[in-house]
Design a protein around this motif. Structure first.
Motif, PDB file in Angstrom:
ATOM      1  N   GLU A  96      31.168  35.160  27.462  1.00 60.16           N
ATOM      2  CA  GLU A  96      31.175  35.812  28.769  1.00 60.16           C
ATOM      3  C   GLU A  96      30.625  34.887  29.841  1.00 60.16           C
ATOM      4  OE1 GLU A  96      29.554  39.854  30.986  1.00 60.16           O
ATOM      5  OE2 GLU A  96      28.845  39.362  28.968  1.00 60.16           O
ATOM      6  N   ARG A  97      29.579  34.145  29.524  1.00 60.05           N
ATOM      7  CA  ARG A  97      29.008  33.209  30.505  1.00 60.05           C
ATOM      8  C   ARG A  97      29.995  32.114  30.875  1.00 60.05           C
ATOM      9  NH1 ARG A  97      22.832  32.086  30.486  1.00 60.05           N
ATOM     10  NH2 ARG A  97      22.045  34.140  29.931  1.00 60.05           N
ATOM     11  N   VAL A  98      30.797  31.686  29.913  1.00 60.80           N
ATOM     12  CA  VAL A  98      31.768  30.623  30.178  1.00 60.80           C
ATOM     13  C   VAL A  98      32.999  31.184  30.873  1.00 60.80           C
ATOM     14  CG1 VAL A  98      33.336  28.991  29.060  1.00 60.80           C
ATOM     15  CG2 VAL A  98      30.975  29.188  28.273  1.00 60.80           C
TER      16      VAL A  98
ATOM     17  N   VAL B 251      37.452  33.194  35.258  1.00 54.79           N
ATOM     18  CA  VAL B 251      38.232  34.350  35.693  1.00 54.79           C
ATOM     19  C   VAL B 251      38.059  34.578  37.189  1.00 54.79           C
ATOM     20  CG1 VAL B 251      38.452  36.855  35.460  1.00 54.79           C
ATOM     21  CG2 VAL B 251      38.210  35.437  33.419  1.00 54.79           C
ATOM     22  N   GLU B 252      36.827  34.460  37.682  1.00 51.33           N
ATOM     23  CA  GLU B 252      36.591  34.630  39.118  1.00 51.33           C
ATOM     24  C   GLU B 252      37.332  33.579  39.926  1.00 51.33           C
ATOM     25  OE1 GLU B 252      35.068  37.093  40.734  1.00 51.33           O
ATOM     26  OE2 GLU B 252      34.756  38.076  38.803  1.00 51.33           O
ATOM     27  N   ARG B 253      37.363  32.348  39.435  1.00 57.67           N
ATOM     28  CA  ARG B 253      38.074  31.281  40.126  1.00 57.67           C
ATOM     29  C   ARG B 253      39.568  31.572  40.166  1.00 57.67           C
ATOM     30  NH1 ARG B 253      36.707  26.276  37.251  1.00 57.67           N
ATOM     31  NH2 ARG B 253      34.599  27.034  37.604  1.00 57.67           N
ATOM     32  N   ILE B 254      40.111  32.117  39.077  1.00 61.37           N
ATOM     33  CA  ILE B 254      41.539  32.443  39.025  1.00 61.37           C
ATOM     34  C   ILE B 254      41.859  33.599  39.967  1.00 61.37           C
ATOM     35  CG2 ILE B 254      43.346  33.378  37.537  1.00 61.37           C
ATOM     36  CD1 ILE B 254      42.067  31.746  35.233  1.00 61.37           C
ATOM     37  N   LYS B 255      40.978  34.598  39.996  1.00 60.78           N
ATOM     38  CA  LYS B 255      41.203  35.762  40.853  1.00 60.78           C
ATOM     39  C   LYS B 255      41.211  35.391  42.329  1.00 60.78           C
ATOM     40  CE  LYS B 255      38.768  39.433  40.015  1.00 60.78           C
ATOM     41  NZ  LYS B 255      37.726  40.377  39.549  1.00 60.78           N
TER      42      LYS B 255
END
Length: 48
Positions: A35-37, A42-46
């Motif tokens: 989850e930390r990785v 995921v945030e960068r992709i979003k």
């Protein structure tokens, strides 16, 4: 595989509980690390 057939049922039960507890701890730590990785990725992709 460890052969526990020669031990009493109490020892077998304790070994099973210990194995399940160890597996739960490993999965908890592993998913926490994942989850930390994955969260920043995921945030960068979003937001791309």
């Amino acid at each position: 595989m460890i052969d526990l057939a020669a031990y009493s049922s109490t020892v077998q039960a304790a070994a099973l509980v210990g194995a399940v507890l160890l597996e739960a701890i490993v999965l908890y730590v592993g998913y926490g690390a994942l989850e930390r990785v994955a969260t920043p990725v995921v945030e960068r992709i979003k937001h791309a």
